[in-house]
Structure formats: structure tokens, C-alpha cells
Write a protein that holds these residues in place. Sequence first.
Motif, PDB file in Angstrom:
ATOM      1  N   LEU A 110       0.693  -1.215   0.120  1.00 55.00           N
ATOM      2  CA  LEU A 110       0.125  -0.035  -0.047  1.00 55.00           C
ATOM      3  C   LEU A 110       0.846   1.439  -0.048  1.00 55.00           C
ATOM      4  CD1 LEU A 110      -2.743   1.480   0.119  1.00 55.00           C
ATOM      5  CD2 LEU A 110      -2.394   1.111   2.719  1.00 55.00           C
ATOM      6  N   THR A 111       0.755   2.063  -0.878  1.00 55.58           N
ATOM      7  CA  THR A 111       1.400   3.234  -1.125  1.00 55.58           C
ATOM      8  C   THR A 111       0.385   4.430  -1.027  1.00 55.58           C
ATOM      9  OG1 THR A 111       3.265   2.292  -2.486  1.00 55.58           O
ATOM     10  CG2 THR A 111       3.084   4.673  -2.444  1.00 55.58           C
ATOM     11  N   TYR A 125       3.416  10.801   6.316  1.00 57.22           N
ATOM     12  CA  TYR A 125       4.558   9.885   6.731  1.00 57.22           C
ATOM     13  C   TYR A 125       4.273   9.688   8.367  1.00 57.22           C
ATOM     14  CZ  TYR A 125       8.805   7.912   8.525  1.00 57.22           C
ATOM     15  OH  TYR A 125       9.863   6.928   9.028  1.00 57.22           O
ATOM     16  N   ASP A 126       4.106  10.725   9.117  1.00 57.51           N
ATOM     17  CA  ASP A 126       4.117  10.676  10.472  1.00 57.51           C
ATOM     18  C   ASP A 126       2.844  10.067  10.841  1.00 57.51           C
ATOM     19  OD1 ASP A 126       6.314  12.050  10.643  1.00 57.51           O
ATOM     20  OD2 ASP A 126       5.662  13.988  10.833  1.00 57.51           O
ATOM     21  N   LYS A 127       1.828  10.599  10.150  1.00 55.46           N
ATOM     22  CA  LYS A 127       0.267   9.750  10.558  1.00 55.46           C
ATOM     23  C   LYS A 127       0.360   8.383  10.164  1.00 55.46           C
ATOM     24  CE  LYS A 127      -4.028  10.160  11.482  1.00 55.46           C
ATOM     25  NZ  LYS A 127      -4.370  10.545  12.962  1.00 55.46           N
ATOM     26  N   THR A 128       0.979   7.991   9.125  1.00 52.58           N
ATOM     27  CA  THR A 128       1.084   6.391   8.797  1.00 52.58           C
ATOM     28  C   THR A 128       1.669   5.609   9.705  1.00 52.58           C
ATOM     29  OG1 THR A 128       0.944   7.067   6.413  1.00 52.58           O
ATOM     30  CG2 THR A 128       1.737   4.755   6.793  1.00 52.58           C
ATOM     31  N   LEU A 129       2.948   6.316  10.114  1.00 50.52           N
ATOM     32  CA  LEU A 129       3.706   5.596  11.205  1.00 50.52           C
ATOM     33  C   LEU A 129       3.035   5.295  12.526  1.00 50.52           C
ATOM     34  CD1 LEU A 129       6.296   4.452  12.401  1.00 50.52           C
ATOM     35  CD2 LEU A 129       7.090   6.540  12.643  1.00 50.52           C
ATOM     36  N   GLN A 130       2.124   6.507  12.974  1.00 47.76           N
ATOM     37  CA  GLN A 130       1.434   6.692  13.915  1.00 47.76           C
ATOM     38  C   GLN A 130       0.351   5.458  14.151  1.00 47.76           C
ATOM     39  OE1 GLN A 130      -0.469  10.144  14.887  1.00 47.76           O
ATOM     40  NE2 GLN A 130      -2.074   9.341  16.241  1.00 47.76           N
ATOM     41  N   VAL A 236       4.858   7.073   0.741  1.00 43.73           N
ATOM     42  CA  VAL A 236       5.112   6.286   2.016  1.00 43.73           C
ATOM     43  C   VAL A 236       4.493   4.819   1.574  1.00 43.73           C
ATOM     44  CG1 VAL A 236       4.507   6.083   4.283  1.00 43.73           C
ATOM     45  CG2 VAL A 236       4.806   8.380   3.357  1.00 43.73           C
ATOM     46  N   THR A 237       5.370   3.699   1.744  1.00 40.34           N
ATOM     47  CA  THR A 237       5.021   2.341   1.524  1.00 40.34           C
ATOM     48  C   THR A 237       5.099   1.427   2.655  1.00 40.34           C
ATOM     49  OG1 THR A 237       5.919   2.846  -0.652  1.00 40.34           O
ATOM     50  CG2 THR A 237       5.260   0.442  -0.160  1.00 40.34           C
TER      51      THR A 237
END
Length: 263
Positions: A110-111, A125-130, A236-237
Motif C-alpha cells: 500500500l503506497t 508519513y508521520d500519521k502512517t507511522l502513528q 510512503v509504502t
Amino acid sequence: MLCFVSLCFSSFAVQAQETDNLSSLHRFNPDATLPVISSMNIRQVYAGNNVLAKSIALAQSGGKLQYISGGNRSSEVKIEFQQPYKESELIESLELHFDKKYGFINQVTLTYKIASRYLDILPVYDKTLQQAVSKYGEPLSFKTVQDIVKTSSSKPKFADFRANLTVKPELKDEIAQYLNYKQVTSKTHFIESENGRALLLTGFKQCYFWPKQEFAEILTLCAFQPSSGNMKGQGVTLSLVDFRVKQAIEHYQSEEAEININL
């Protein structure tokens, strides 16, 4: 009543379009199941799921089919979801990689990309990591990497990590081959990020790992490094692979329907 008929017609039209778009996947039995699936999932897609059944479900939940590579010899299907983001749009590209013979998903990717190249993707990116930490728990820790490499270095080499990693013998070659792709140069190494997480710096990219079952199942989150000045437009993948699933596919025996021929 006219409105009811119109809604029915629209529903049938959507279903017909889905069927046409997925025609090259109809060679697979949508009811076929694999005895092994991954413990993690991306957008409720597990490695080991049936690609036809999942593609239909994703299309019905609002996903837009982009392409199925290779026609009747296809091995990948791409489905997109879109949502407004600031003055632009956030595009989620979900790629399902599957085996050509039986149609079981062996990798999910998923990208996230922003349609405008002028918007910074760092907040995404920050939200995806969270969200990844919330869903999957903490990624591989820096202390674990140091323990595996047997070093106190602040920059443990990825090559040493791979060489010292203990995995199941029957999966060793597949896992090694997968990790080799992360080794861009001899300088590829880990650093310690916030909360004691192990962050792999490989080329211009940085990656977190969520390993399960002694690295038999691996989820990664990768993106261009913010310091590279190249994050805009790069995406972001998240990627999920399960080597037990790949092995189960290799040994899968389909229950072929009995052919009835009358002359």
C-alpha cells in the motif's frame, strides 16, 4: 418507484463493470482457500487470501481498479482509493501480488501519495507511522538489532544483521533473498529513532520492520528520508509478505472440479 428502479440499474451496472474489469481473474476459484494466512493485514487483506474474492470486495467498498498486469498470466492487481487532502488529493494505491496458478495473494503493498508534488508528504508519513504502531504494535527495536548483531555500535550494519539473523531453516533462503533487496550499499545500517525503534537507512530510504514468527512474516514501512530533500511526490509504502504463505502456495493441491463429458 422510478428511483428504486434507477438505483437497481445503477447497482447492476457497477457489478457488471466489476465483473468485466476482473475478467482475467475469473480463471481462479473465488472459494478456494489456503490453510495458512498472515497474522497481519493491510486494509484487511492478508497474505494468503484469495485474490479474486478480495478484489471484488475492495471494488465494492469504493476501490477503483487500475490494472491487472499480464492478462490471463497476470500476477498483480492494483486498486486505488482517493480522499481529499488540503487543496489536493491523497491517493492510496493497493497492490495485490498473487501466484499465477491458484490466485493466492503472496504480497500486499500500500503506497500513499499526494497528487500535488508541491505538498510535503512528511505529515502523511508521520500519521502512517502513528497508525502502524497503533495497529501492529512497536516495530523492531534498536536493542534487538544490537543483540542480534552482538554489538554496541550506534550504527549496526545491515549486512551483519542479516548474517546473524536466526530464522527457520526451511525459510532461510527466501528470507535472505528478500532482505538482500534492502541492502543498497555496504554502508546500509540501522540507527535508533524515537522510542528505541530500529530505523534502517538504505540508500535515500528509511524503513521500519514489524517481524513475526522469527521473520517468517514481515511488514515494512518505507519512505524517502526527510533529510534527502526528496520526500515530495515519493510516497510512503507499507508492504507485507509471509514466507510460510509462499511455501504453502508451492505445496497447494487444488480440488479440481470433476469434468463431466457426454458424447
